[in-house]
Design a protein around this motif. Structure first.
Motif, mmCIF file in Angstrom:
data_model
loop_
_atom_site.group_PDB
_atom_site.id
_atom_site.type_symbol
_atom_site.label_atom_id
_atom_site.label_comp_id
_atom_site.label_asym_id
_atom_site.label_seq_id
_atom_site.Cartn_x
_atom_site.Cartn_y
_atom_site.Cartn_z
ATOM 1 N N VAL A 1 0.799 -1.360 0.369
ATOM 2 C CA VAL A 1 0.208 -0.258 -0.258
ATOM 3 C C VAL A 1 0.764 0.797 -0.024
ATOM 4 O O VAL A 1 1.101 1.689 1.236
ATOM 5 C CB VAL A 1 -0.681 -0.014 1.384
ATOM 6 C CG1 VAL A 1 -1.828 1.607 1.402
ATOM 7 C CG2 VAL A 1 -1.911 -0.692 1.778
ATOM 8 N N PRO A 2 1.382 2.440 -1.118
ATOM 9 C CA PRO A 2 2.174 3.344 -1.511
ATOM 10 C C PRO A 2 1.262 3.800 -0.763
ATOM 11 O O PRO A 2 -0.649 3.960 0.053
ATOM 12 C CB PRO A 2 1.948 3.202 -3.185
ATOM 13 C CG PRO A 2 0.931 2.596 -3.350
ATOM 14 C CD PRO A 2 0.386 1.308 -2.674
ATOM 15 N N GLN A 3 1.671 5.161 -0.330
ATOM 16 C CA GLN A 3 1.233 6.400 -0.015
ATOM 17 C C GLN A 3 0.474 6.974 -1.666
ATOM 18 O O GLN A 3 -0.209 6.779 -2.349
ATOM 19 C CB GLN A 3 2.601 7.472 -0.266
ATOM 20 C CG GLN A 3 3.337 7.405 1.045
ATOM 21 C CD GLN A 3 3.914 8.546 1.371
ATOM 22 O OE1 GLN A 3 3.551 10.071 1.806
ATOM 23 N NE2 GLN A 3 5.417 8.527 1.693
ATOM 24 N N ARG A 4 -0.450 7.681 -1.109
ATOM 25 C CA ARG A 4 -1.484 8.299 -1.944
ATOM 26 C C ARG A 4 -1.394 8.412 -2.909
ATOM 27 O O ARG A 4 -0.764 9.344 -3.766
ATOM 28 C CB ARG A 4 -2.444 10.338 -0.877
ATOM 29 C CG ARG A 4 -2.717 9.037 0.306
ATOM 30 C CD ARG A 4 -3.754 10.196 0.909
ATOM 31 N NE ARG A 4 -5.002 10.458 -0.220
ATOM 32 C CZ ARG A 4 -5.580 10.755 0.516
ATOM 33 N NH1 ARG A 4 -5.675 12.457 1.505
ATOM 34 N NH2 ARG A 4 -6.977 11.685 -0.168
ATOM 35 N N THR A 5 -1.949 8.200 -3.948
ATOM 36 C CA THR A 5 -1.506 8.288 -5.577
ATOM 37 C C THR A 5 -3.326 8.996 -6.367
ATOM 38 O O THR A 5 -3.976 9.533 -5.627
ATOM 39 C CB THR A 5 -1.287 6.926 -5.974
ATOM 40 O OG1 THR A 5 -2.538 6.804 -6.215
ATOM 41 C CG2 THR A 5 -0.463 5.910 -5.277
ATOM 42 N N ARG B 1 -8.684 2.624 3.281
ATOM 43 C CA ARG B 1 -9.155 1.287 3.580
ATOM 44 C C ARG B 1 -9.987 1.018 2.089
ATOM 45 O O ARG B 1 -8.801 -0.926 1.795
ATOM 46 C CB ARG B 1 -10.667 1.542 4.457
ATOM 47 C CG ARG B 1 -10.091 1.383 5.685
ATOM 48 C CD ARG B 1 -11.982 1.255 6.547
ATOM 49 N NE ARG B 1 -12.400 2.452 6.339
ATOM 50 C CZ ARG B 1 -13.605 2.826 6.643
ATOM 51 N NH1 ARG B 1 -14.099 1.665 7.197
ATOM 52 N NH2 ARG B 1 -14.430 3.631 6.523
ATOM 53 N N ILE B 2 -9.741 1.729 0.652
ATOM 54 C CA ILE B 2 -9.920 1.144 -0.428
ATOM 55 C C ILE B 2 -8.202 1.029 -1.158
ATOM 56 O O ILE B 2 -8.488 -0.424 -1.484
ATOM 57 C CB ILE B 2 -10.451 1.941 -1.028
ATOM 58 C CG1 ILE B 2 -12.099 2.610 -1.097
ATOM 59 C CG2 ILE B 2 -10.700 1.596 -2.517
ATOM 60 C CD1 ILE B 2 -12.914 0.998 -0.911
ATOM 61 N N TYR B 3 -6.994 0.943 -0.947
ATOM 62 C CA TYR B 3 -5.883 0.824 -0.927
ATOM 63 C C TYR B 3 -5.533 -0.379 -0.136
ATOM 64 O O TYR B 3 -5.127 -1.508 -0.384
ATOM 65 C CB TYR B 3 -5.429 1.901 -0.460
ATOM 66 C CG TYR B 3 -5.098 3.292 -1.204
ATOM 67 C CD1 TYR B 3 -5.379 3.560 -3.056
ATOM 68 C CD2 TYR B 3 -4.946 4.378 -0.991
ATOM 69 C CE1 TYR B 3 -5.197 4.578 -2.891
ATOM 70 C CE2 TYR B 3 -4.427 5.283 -1.349
ATOM 71 C CZ TYR B 3 -5.516 6.226 -2.994
ATOM 72 O OH TYR B 3 -5.802 6.679 -3.397
ATOM 73 N N ILE B 4 -6.019 -0.736 0.769
ATOM 74 C CA ILE B 4 -5.454 -1.688 1.720
ATOM 75 C C ILE B 4 -6.395 -3.308 1.487
ATOM 76 O O ILE B 4 -5.769 -3.517 0.746
ATOM 77 C CB ILE B 4 -5.728 -1.612 3.376
ATOM 78 C CG1 ILE B 4 -5.477 -0.127 4.037
ATOM 79 C CG2 ILE B 4 -5.885 -2.599 4.058
ATOM 80 C CD1 ILE B 4 -5.779 0.197 5.526
ATOM 81 N N ALA B 5 -7.683 -2.942 0.825
ATOM 82 C CA ALA B 5 -8.332 -4.184 0.691
ATOM 83 C C ALA B 5 -7.959 -4.438 -0.950
ATOM 84 O O ALA B 5 -7.854 -5.299 -1.269
ATOM 85 C CB ALA B 5 -9.711 -3.513 0.336
ATOM 86 N N ARG B 6 -7.648 -3.511 -2.233
ATOM 87 C CA ARG B 6 -6.678 -3.805 -3.229
ATOM 88 C C ARG B 6 -4.808 -4.524 -2.779
ATOM 89 O O ARG B 6 -5.049 -5.447 -3.303
ATOM 90 C CB ARG B 6 -6.403 -2.829 -4.101
ATOM 91 C CG ARG B 6 -5.867 -2.578 -5.550
ATOM 92 C CD ARG B 6 -5.745 -0.696 -5.728
ATOM 93 N NE ARG B 6 -5.266 -1.066 -7.610
ATOM 94 C CZ ARG B 6 -4.395 -1.195 -7.904
ATOM 95 N NH1 ARG B 6 -3.394 -0.718 -6.528
ATOM 96 N NH2 ARG B 6 -3.966 -1.098 -8.807
ATOM 97 N N ALA B 7 -4.686 -4.156 -1.947
ATOM 98 C CA ALA B 7 -3.484 -4.967 -1.521
ATOM 99 C C ALA B 7 -4.189 -6.292 -1.251
ATOM 100 O O ALA B 7 -3.448 -7.971 -1.300
ATOM 101 C CB ALA B 7 -2.756 -3.911 -0.232
#
Length: 231
Positions: free
Chosen positions: A81-85, A149-155
């Motif tokens: 999970v990178p920093q916000r993109t 949390r969407i980034y986390i779900a994506r990971a």
């Protein structure tokens, strides 16, 4: 199956003869929630790039799941999970479902539509971070905390062995910081997901992690929170 997911030995890195990372020895055991703290410029970003193979060390070794990083190729086992993109941009034309599904592209195949099992994986990953009801929501309509949390779900959608997060609380308010940490604790304890987190939120994070380390001037200092022993 080995309990040691990540092992770092005598890791060094420098730019034009200036040490950025100096002889770091470090490991992450399966099931732990590890926090790495440090001020801006301490070497945290360089360290995580070395762990992910984005930079090559000047000296030392990085092993993922017992395999040297130079030959390791099973990157789906590492949920990053990178920093916000750019995906947090309100004009980015995608739904939550599309953003999470995108991380399954290797399994789905180019120019093919997601199958039922892919859709179920997406729903399960969203449920783990309590975002399943946002499945069809445009990501531009989400708050910063919801987007994280969407980034986390994506990971999580590939069922990785370890979740690696780079400053997950960057750019969100303090209430959201606490909620994000509680989400990570839930993933670690209820779903047995190993977590490695880079963060500047040292005081708050110490309440949640099992192990914490500090990078200062390229050197690492650590402590096992569960037993209070310095390392």
């Amino acid at each position: 199956m080995s309990d040691m997911l990540l092992t770092v030995k005598d890791l060094c890195f420098h730019y034009t003869n200036v040490d950025v990372i100096h002889k770091i020895n470090f490991s992450v055991e399966r099931g732990r929630f590890v926090g790495i703290f440090g001020d801006n410029g301490a070497g945290k970003s360089t360290f995580i790039k070395l762990l992910l193979g984005q930079l090559k060390p000047c000296q030392g070794e990085v092993h993922w799941m017992g395999t040297p990083i130079g030959v390791f190729n099973d990157w789906s086992r590492i949920g990053y999970v990178p920093q916000r993109t750019i995906m947090s941009n309100e004009f980015f034309p995608a739904t939550v479902q599309e953003v999470v599904t995108a991380n399954l592209y290797r399994d789905i195949g180019m120019f093919r539509r997601p199958r039922k099992e892919h859709k179920e994986k997406v729903k399960a990953a969203l449920a783990m971070v309590e975002m399943q009801r946002f499945l069809k929501r445009q990501i531009g309509k989400l708050s910063g905390g919801q987007m994280q949390r969407i980034y986390i779900a994506r990971a999580l959608v590939n069922s990785p062995d370890i979740l690696v997060l780079d400053e997950p609380t960057s750019g969100v308010d303090q209430h959201t910081v606490d909620r994000l940490f509680k989400t990570l604790v839930h993933l670690n304890r209820a779903h047995q997901i190993t977590i490695l987190m880079i963060t500047h939120e040292i005081e708050r994070a110490k309440e949640y992690v099992t192990d914490w380390y500090t990078i200062d001037s390229g050197r690492m200092y650590g402590k096992d929170v569960s037993d209070g022993a310095d390392s």
